[in-house]
Design a protein around this motif. Structure first.
Motif, short mmCIF file in Angstrom:
data_model
loop_
_atom_site.label_atom_id
_atom_site.label_comp_id
_atom_site.label_asym_id
_atom_site.label_seq_id
_atom_site.Cartn_x
_atom_site.Cartn_y
_atom_site.Cartn_z
N LEU A 238 26.71 40.48 32.90
CA LEU A 238 27.96 41.20 32.70
C LEU A 238 28.60 40.84 31.36
N LYS A 239 28.47 39.62 30.95
CA LYS A 239 29.02 39.20 29.65
C LYS A 239 28.32 39.94 28.52
N CYS B 22 33.79 44.23 32.77
CA CYS B 22 32.70 43.25 32.75
C CYS B 22 33.21 41.85 32.48
N LYS C 37 35.02 39.98 35.35
CA LYS C 37 34.17 39.38 36.37
C LYS C 37 33.27 38.27 35.84
N SER C 38 33.12 38.20 34.51
CA SER C 38 32.15 37.24 34.00
C SER C 38 32.71 36.19 33.04
#
Length: 122
Positions: A3-4, A35, A38-39
């Motif tokens: 995600l990163k 993204c 969440k990361s």
């Protein structure tokens, strides 16, 4: 970690969109923000604190609204891109396909509310 990297990719696309009139900026930033949320809290906070892009992302997250200028530029860009595509494409079925593919996003952006603090600005 994935995600990163996806977030970084979309930040890069947003930066390209800021320079190119046909490529959008805001949707790419929204995907990047999602993204990063969440990361990577560090990258998310860096994106949100950016004085150019941060307010747009926060307006979207809090109010599902975009600035008037962004809305007008998006809609005009879509119309010009469709007009150019229809001019360049020789066959009517391809022209109709382009129109059909752009109609949904056009209506979506058209119906979005304007940011409260940006309604009078253009």
């Amino acid at each position: 970690m994935l995600l990163k990297y996806i977030g970084l990719l979309f930040v890069g696309l947003a930066m390209a969109g800021a320079a190119l009139p046909v490529l959008p900026t805001t949707p790419f930033l929204l995907v990047a923000a999602a993204c990063f949320a969440k990361s990577s809290p560090r990258l998310y906070n860096k994106l949100i604190s950016n004085k150019v892009f941060g307010p747009m992302i926060l307006d979207w997250q809090e109010h599902r609204a975009i600035p008037k200028r962004a809305k007008i530029i998006s809609l005009i860009s879509m119309v010009l891109a469709v007009a150019w595509s229809c001019y360049v494409l020789p066959e009517p079925h391809w022209q109709l396909l382009v129109i059909a593919l752009v109609t949904g996003p056009f209506i979506f952006i058209w119906r979005l509310p304007l940011s409260e603090d940006k309604k009078s600005e253009f």
